[in-house]
Design a protein around this motif. Structure first.
Motif, PDB file in Angstrom:
ATOM      1  N   GLU A   1      25.877  31.565  23.947  1.00 38.84           N
ATOM      2  CA  GLU A   1      26.746  30.453  24.354  1.00 38.84           C
ATOM      3  C   GLU A   1      28.214  30.805  24.159  1.00 38.84           C
ATOM      4  N   ALA A   2      28.549  31.449  23.052  1.00 43.72           N
ATOM      5  CA  ALA A   2      29.946  31.834  22.804  1.00 43.72           C
ATOM      6  C   ALA A   2      30.402  32.892  23.809  1.00 43.72           C
ATOM      7  N   ASN A   3      29.534  33.849  24.136  1.00 42.46           N
ATOM      8  CA  ASN A   3      29.876  34.851  25.158  1.00 42.46           C
ATOM      9  C   ASN A   3      30.046  34.189  26.519  1.00 42.46           C
ATOM     10  N   THR A   4      29.162  33.266  26.850  1.00 44.27           N
ATOM     11  CA  THR A   4      29.257  32.556  28.126  1.00 44.27           C
ATOM     12  C   THR A   4      30.557  31.762  28.188  1.00 44.27           C
ATOM     13  N   PHE A   5      30.892  31.083  27.107  1.00 46.08           N
ATOM     14  CA  PHE A   5      32.158  30.352  27.036  1.00 46.08           C
ATOM     15  C   PHE A   5      33.324  31.299  27.288  1.00 46.08           C
ATOM     16  N   ALA A   6      33.308  32.449  26.613  1.00 48.56           N
ATOM     17  CA  ALA A   6      34.420  33.400  26.718  1.00 48.56           C
ATOM     18  C   ALA A   6      34.587  33.918  28.143  1.00 48.56           C
ATOM     19  N   VAL A   7      33.502  34.349  28.768  1.00 45.77           N
ATOM     20  CA  VAL A   7      33.649  34.929  30.109  1.00 45.77           C
ATOM     21  C   VAL A   7      33.997  33.873  31.147  1.00 45.77           C
ATOM     22  N   LYS A   8      33.495  32.655  30.973  1.00 37.14           N
ATOM     23  CA  LYS A   8      33.852  31.596  31.919  1.00 37.14           C
ATOM     24  C   LYS A   8      35.309  31.178  31.749  1.00 37.14           C
ATOM     25  N   LEU A   9      35.788  31.187  30.512  1.00 38.61           N
ATOM     26  CA  LEU A   9      37.187  30.849  30.268  1.00 38.61           C
ATOM     27  C   LEU A   9      38.112  31.929  30.821  1.00 38.61           C
ATOM     28  N   LEU A  10      37.781  33.186  30.569  1.00 40.63           N
ATOM     29  CA  LEU A  10      38.673  34.294  30.912  1.00 40.63           C
ATOM     30  C   LEU A  10      38.581  34.758  32.365  1.00 40.63           C
ATOM     31  N   ILE A  11      37.445  34.528  33.010  1.00 42.46           N
ATOM     32  CA  ILE A  11      37.249  35.024  34.374  1.00 42.46           C
ATOM     33  C   ILE A  11      36.930  33.843  35.293  1.00 42.46           C
ATOM     34  N   PRO A  12      37.967  33.231  35.852  1.00 38.87           N
ATOM     35  CA  PRO A  12      37.748  32.081  36.735  1.00 38.87           C
ATOM     36  C   PRO A  12      37.064  32.485  38.048  1.00 38.87           C
ATOM     37  N   ASP A  13      36.464  31.503  38.702  1.00 40.77           N
ATOM     38  CA  ASP A  13      35.770  31.743  39.971  1.00 40.77           C
ATOM     39  C   ASP A  13      36.657  32.425  41.003  1.00 40.77           C
ATOM     40  N   ASP A  14      37.943  32.068  41.052  1.00 38.91           N
ATOM     41  CA  ASP A  14      38.807  32.654  42.082  1.00 38.91           C
ATOM     42  C   ASP A  14      38.954  34.168  41.905  1.00 38.91           C
TER      43      ASP A  14
ATOM     44  N   LEU B   1      33.690  44.156  45.241  1.00 43.37           N
ATOM     45  CA  LEU B   1      33.589  45.134  44.161  1.00 43.37           C
ATOM     46  C   LEU B   1      32.215  45.079  43.509  1.00 43.37           C
ATOM     47  N   THR B   2      31.785  46.206  42.990  1.00 43.48           N
ATOM     48  CA  THR B   2      30.557  46.238  42.205  1.00 43.48           C
ATOM     49  C   THR B   2      30.864  45.673  40.815  1.00 43.48           C
ATOM     50  N   THR B   3      29.815  45.406  40.063  1.00 46.30           N
ATOM     51  CA  THR B   3      30.036  44.923  38.703  1.00 46.30           C
ATOM     52  C   THR B   3      30.757  45.973  37.864  1.00 46.30           C
ATOM     53  N   GLN B   4      30.464  47.238  38.131  1.00 45.34           N
ATOM     54  CA  GLN B   4      31.143  48.318  37.402  1.00 45.34           C
ATOM     55  C   GLN B   4      32.635  48.346  37.747  1.00 45.34           C
ATOM     56  N   GLN B   5      32.974  48.192  39.020  1.00 44.05           N
ATOM     57  CA  GLN B   5      34.372  48.170  39.434  1.00 44.05           C
ATOM     58  C   GLN B   5      35.087  46.941  38.886  1.00 44.05           C
TER      59      GLN B   5
ATOM     60  N   ALA C   1      28.310  44.411  30.922  1.00 41.71           N
ATOM     61  CA  ALA C   1      27.333  43.383  30.546  1.00 41.71           C
ATOM     62  C   ALA C   1      27.974  41.992  30.541  1.00 41.71           C
ATOM     63  N   LEU C   2      29.242  41.913  30.142  1.00 41.58           N
ATOM     64  CA  LEU C   2      29.942  40.624  30.141  1.00 41.58           C
ATOM     65  C   LEU C   2      30.240  40.165  31.563  1.00 41.58           C
ATOM     66  N   ILE C   3      30.583  41.117  32.427  1.00 38.24           N
ATOM     67  CA  ILE C   3      30.803  40.783  33.840  1.00 38.24           C
ATOM     68  C   ILE C   3      29.506  40.260  34.441  1.00 38.24           C
ATOM     69  N   GLU C   4      28.401  40.914  34.132  1.00 41.01           N
ATOM     70  CA  GLU C   4      27.106  40.475  34.650  1.00 41.01           C
ATOM     71  C   GLU C   4      26.750  39.089  34.130  1.00 41.01           C
ATOM     72  N   LEU C   5      27.047  38.815  32.865  1.00 41.37           N
ATOM     73  CA  LEU C   5      26.813  37.487  32.313  1.00 41.37           C
ATOM     74  C   LEU C   5      27.629  36.448  33.075  1.00 41.37           C
ATOM     75  N   ARG C   6      28.883  36.771  33.364  1.00 45.53           N
ATOM     76  CA  ARG C   6      29.737  35.832  34.108  1.00 45.53           C
ATOM     77  C   ARG C   6      29.218  35.603  35.514  1.00 45.53           C
ATOM     78  N   LEU C   7      28.767  36.660  36.162  1.00 46.68           N
ATOM     79  CA  LEU C   7      28.297  36.535  37.538  1.00 46.68           C
ATOM     80  C   LEU C   7      27.018  35.709  37.628  1.00 46.68           C
ATOM     81  N   LYS C   8      26.229  35.707  36.588  1.00 47.49           N
ATOM     82  CA  LYS C   8      25.012  34.888  36.587  1.00 47.49           C
ATOM     83  C   LYS C   8      25.348  33.408  36.694  1.00 47.49           C
ATOM     84  N   SER C   9      26.499  33.019  36.193  1.00 46.33           N
ATOM     85  CA  SER C   9      26.868  31.602  36.228  1.00 46.33           C
ATOM     86  C   SER C   9      27.757  31.254  37.411  1.00 46.33           C
ATOM     87  N   TYR C  10      28.072  32.231  38.220  1.00 45.20           N
ATOM     88  CA  TYR C  10      28.910  31.988  39.394  1.00 45.20           C
ATOM     89  C   TYR C  10      28.037  31.444  40.512  1.00 45.20           C
TER      90      TYR C  10
END
Length: 158
Positions: free
Chosen positions: A98-111, A119-123, A133-142
């Motif tokens: 939950e804390a990781n999800t909060f962090a990536v959603k806060l720091l990486i907005p949908d726009d 771009l690939t997840t690696q890019q 892994a954090l990018i992938e977590l963020r993309l799961k909630s997009y």
């Protein structure tokens, strides 16, 4: 608790997604310390919320760590995860996710995701400076229709 609603309210109220600024406006003290292999932790001695960040981290990792610990401060304000780990058999994995999800959603907005949909997840990881892994977590909630996690993953194999 709906993490996205918490984040939306914070950004609307404080007009920023910067975790350091939000913590400051919420009167959460931030301390930079030598923490060895620990990135950071949250605690609440005498009802005073505190975030501790390893001063040896890169600036990007300090920002992520602050966002992660801010997540704990808002989602789990009265829980001592170090205590749970050392004194009980309760799993803290759910709270960490939950804390990781909060962090990536806060720091990486949908726009940001929309603007970089090709771009690939690696890019995207290299561009934003966060672990893949954090990018992938963020993309799961997009959930936008124009880009999906599956679309971005498809680029990984090319």
């Amino acid at each position: 608790m709906d993490i996205q609603n918490v984040i939306s309210r914070l950004i609307k109220k404080y007009k920023t997604n910067d975790p350091f600024e939000i913590a400051d406006m919420l009167n959460i003290s931030i301390f930079y310390e030598e923490l060895g292999t620990i990135n950071g932790y949250y605690n609440k001695p005498l009802r005073m919320k505190q975030i501790h960040i390893n001063d040896a981290l890169s600036e990007n990792m300090k920002k992520f760590t602050c966002a992660h610990e801010l997540g704990h401060a808002l989602l789990h304000p009265d829980v001592s995860t170090p205590f749970l780990r050392s004194q009980t058999l309760l799993s803290v994995n759910k709270m960490e996710i939950e804390a990781n999800t909060f962090a990536v959603k806060l720091l990486i907005p949908d726009d940001i995701i929309r603007e970089n949909r090709n771009l690939t997840t690696q890019q995207l990881s290299r561009l934003l400076g966060y672990e893949q892994a954090l990018i992938e977590l963020r993309l799961k909630s997009y959930t936008a229709q124009s880009v999906s996690y599956t679309h971005l993953r498809a680029h990984e194999t090319k």
